[in-house]
Design an enzyme around this catalytic site. Sequence first.
Site, mmCIF file in Angstrom:
data_model
loop_
_atom_site.group_PDB
_atom_site.id
_atom_site.type_symbol
_atom_site.label_atom_id
_atom_site.label_comp_id
_atom_site.label_asym_id
_atom_site.label_seq_id
_atom_site.Cartn_x
_atom_site.Cartn_y
_atom_site.Cartn_z
ATOM 1 N N ASP A 164 0.832 -1.199 0.000
ATOM 2 C CA ASP A 164 0.000 0.000 0.000
ATOM 3 C C ASP A 164 0.874 1.259 0.000
ATOM 4 O O ASP A 164 1.958 1.287 0.576
ATOM 5 C CB ASP A 164 -0.887 -0.019 1.249
ATOM 6 C CG ASP A 164 -1.826 1.146 1.331
ATOM 7 O OD1 ASP A 164 -2.728 1.228 0.478
ATOM 8 O OD2 ASP A 164 -1.670 1.988 2.248
ATOM 9 N N GLU A 195 1.573 -0.170 -4.811
ATOM 10 C CA GLU A 195 0.533 0.783 -5.198
ATOM 11 C C GLU A 195 1.215 2.111 -5.526
ATOM 12 O O GLU A 195 1.728 2.796 -4.653
ATOM 13 C CB GLU A 195 -0.476 0.996 -4.069
ATOM 14 C CG GLU A 195 -1.586 1.957 -4.479
ATOM 15 C CD GLU A 195 -2.362 2.530 -3.309
ATOM 16 O OE1 GLU A 195 -3.533 2.898 -3.502
ATOM 17 O OE2 GLU A 195 -1.806 2.632 -2.203
#
Length: 616
Positions: free
Chosen positions: A328, A357
Site C-alpha cells: 500500500d 501501489e
Amino acid sequence: MKKIYTIFALSAASVAFSQIQKVEPAFWWKGMKNPELQILVYGKNIAGNDIELSDGIKVKNIQKVENPNYVFLTVNTSEINVPKFKINIKNKNKIIDSYPYELKQRNANSAGRKGFSSSDVIYLVVPDRFANGNPKNDSQPDVFEKADRNFDGGRHGGDLQGIIQNLDYIKELGATTFWSTPLTEDNEKTYSYHGYASSDLYKIDSRFGTNEDFFRLSDELHKRDMKLIMDFVPNHWGLHHWMIQDLPSKDWIHYWNDGEKGFKRSNYRQAAHFDPNASKSDIEGCVNGWFDTTMPDMNDSNPLVVNYLVQNAIWWTEAANLDGIRVDTYPYNNREGVTQWTKRVMNEYPGFNIVGETLMHSPAHIAYWQKDSKVGAIEGFNSYLPSVMDFPLHDIMATAVNESKEEWDKGLVRVYDVLTNDFLYPDINNLLILVGNHDVNRINDAFKGDIGKYKLVLSMIATMRGIPQIYYGDEIGMQGSKTVGDGDIRRDFPGGWKDDKQNAFTESGRTGVQKDYFDFTKKLLNWRKNKPVIHTGKTKHFAPENNVYVYFRYNEKESVMVVINNNEKEQSLDLKRFAESLSNIKKGKDIISGKELTLQNSLTIPSKTSMVIELK
C-alpha cells in the site's frame, strides 16, 4: 505522540520486575537465506534485567532503546541446533520469566516459490463487504468497533470463512489469484473495516477470523491451483497499534513539532521523490506526513523499523505460504527504507512478486518505481520492486469508452496514447492493470450501468500486456461512487449474508443483467488462462480510426487480433491496413461470439462491440 511515549516510559520504569508480554516474531524457521533473526521481547521494564538463551545459545547482539519495555535480541539461526529453546529473563541470577521459542522446519521449496505473473488474473475483495460466513465473530470483545451493517462506514461482518465458502465462485469466473485488502487487526474505534490502520501486524483481525483461518484460506486456494496475495502496509500503522501506544523510541514514527499532538497530514506529493526542482520541505511533507489522523507515519529510515517490517513480511510469506504481496501507498515511504525492505524480501524469494501501489498519473512517474527502471537510473536509483500498478491506463479507460465520437485526443486514442509510453517500463508484462479497485469509482458507475461499455473495457483489460485485476462485484454490474462515500464503492456483495434477498454467487440467484455481466467475464477470463500469447506475447497496435482500435498480441506460435469498436455506428475495416500483422492469414474465430470469420478484404464490426479473434 511524544506525550504518549513519556507517560508509558515513566509508568514502565516504576515497575521493579518484568514479565514477558509479547515476543515478535512468535516463532521462526531454520534454513532462511539470511540466518540472522531479530527477536523483539516486550514487557514492563524488561531492559532492566538480564536476558539469556537456553541450551548455551549465544546472543549475537542485545539492543536496548529509549523505552525500557523493549529489548531486541539478534541471533544467528544457522548456529542453533535445537528446534526449541527458551528466552530467559533473569534478575539477580534468578529466572523470573521465560518464553519457549521455536525454530520450525522450512518447507523444502519455500525459497523457490513462484509469484503471481501475467498468466494470472487477480480478484480483489474488501473482506468485510464480501461474505459473512461466520456471524458469531461479527463483534468481538478484544476490539472496539462492533458490527453495524446499516452504517456504510461500519463493520458489516464479512470474514475469512465467507471468502473460503465462495472460492469456487471466483475460480468459475476465471480469476487465478486472490487479493484481499488488509486482514490484520485494525482496532480503531470507527471506520476500522478497511484494515489499513493495523493495530497488530502479526494477528488476523478477530472479526475476520484467526491466523489459522488465513492459513486455511491459503490452503484452499492452492488446492484449486489459485494464488494468494497479502496486502502489506509499511508506510503507516493504526493509532491503536500496541507499539504506537508505547513507542519503543521517539523516532519510531514521524511526529511534527508544528503539528497538533505530533500529527501533520501528508501533502501527498509523491512526485517530490524524483522532481529535480523539489524543495526539501515538499519531500518531507510527503514522506513524513501522516496519511490520516489515525494512521501514524512510520519512520522507515530507522533500521529497527525496517527490520521489523522485513521480518513481518517474511513471517507471513512462510506461515501462510503466500504467492505475492501488494504494498500500500508505496511512494509515501522513505525511499531508501522501502527499497531496502523490497530488496531483502526479494532476496529471500527470487521468484516471488511484489506489486507496489503507485497511485500516480504519469507513465514516467509509474515507471520510475519498477525494478531496473531507465527513469530511475537517471539519478542512480533502483527500487528492486518487480511490479507496479498502471494507473495512467486506469485513469483514461472510462473517459475513453464514454467518448463515442473520436477526436484528435479523445475516444480510444486515449488508450493508444497511454500504450505508446510502454518503452518506459523495464518489464511491461509485470504491470498490474485495472479499471477498478477499493479506492476509486466503480467502472460500472462511470458507465451508468451500460453493459456494452463494460464489455469493451473488459475485452481490453483481458487482452493487453500486464496482469489484469478485477474488483469484486464489477463482474455482476455493481455500481458505487466515491463522491457518495467510500462505503458506496465498497458495497456488500449480494448473497454474502444469509438474509440477503438474492444470492449473486449462484447462477440461479443472478438477475438477467447480472448473468450477462458474469457470463461475459467468465468467457474472457477462462479463455485467457491458457493463452501464453496474451500472457507474454508482443503487442502491435494501429492508431484508432473512427474510434475503432485494433491491436495484435503475437508470438512465434500464435497471433490474436483484438478489435474494439467504440463508435455508435457499425464499422467496416479495410484489412489491407493490417497486412503486416495478418500476413497470409485468411481465417479466424471470434472467441466472444464464437463465429468463424473470413479475413480477406474487409471486416464488419457492429457498433459498441469488441472482437477477440484467434487467427488461423
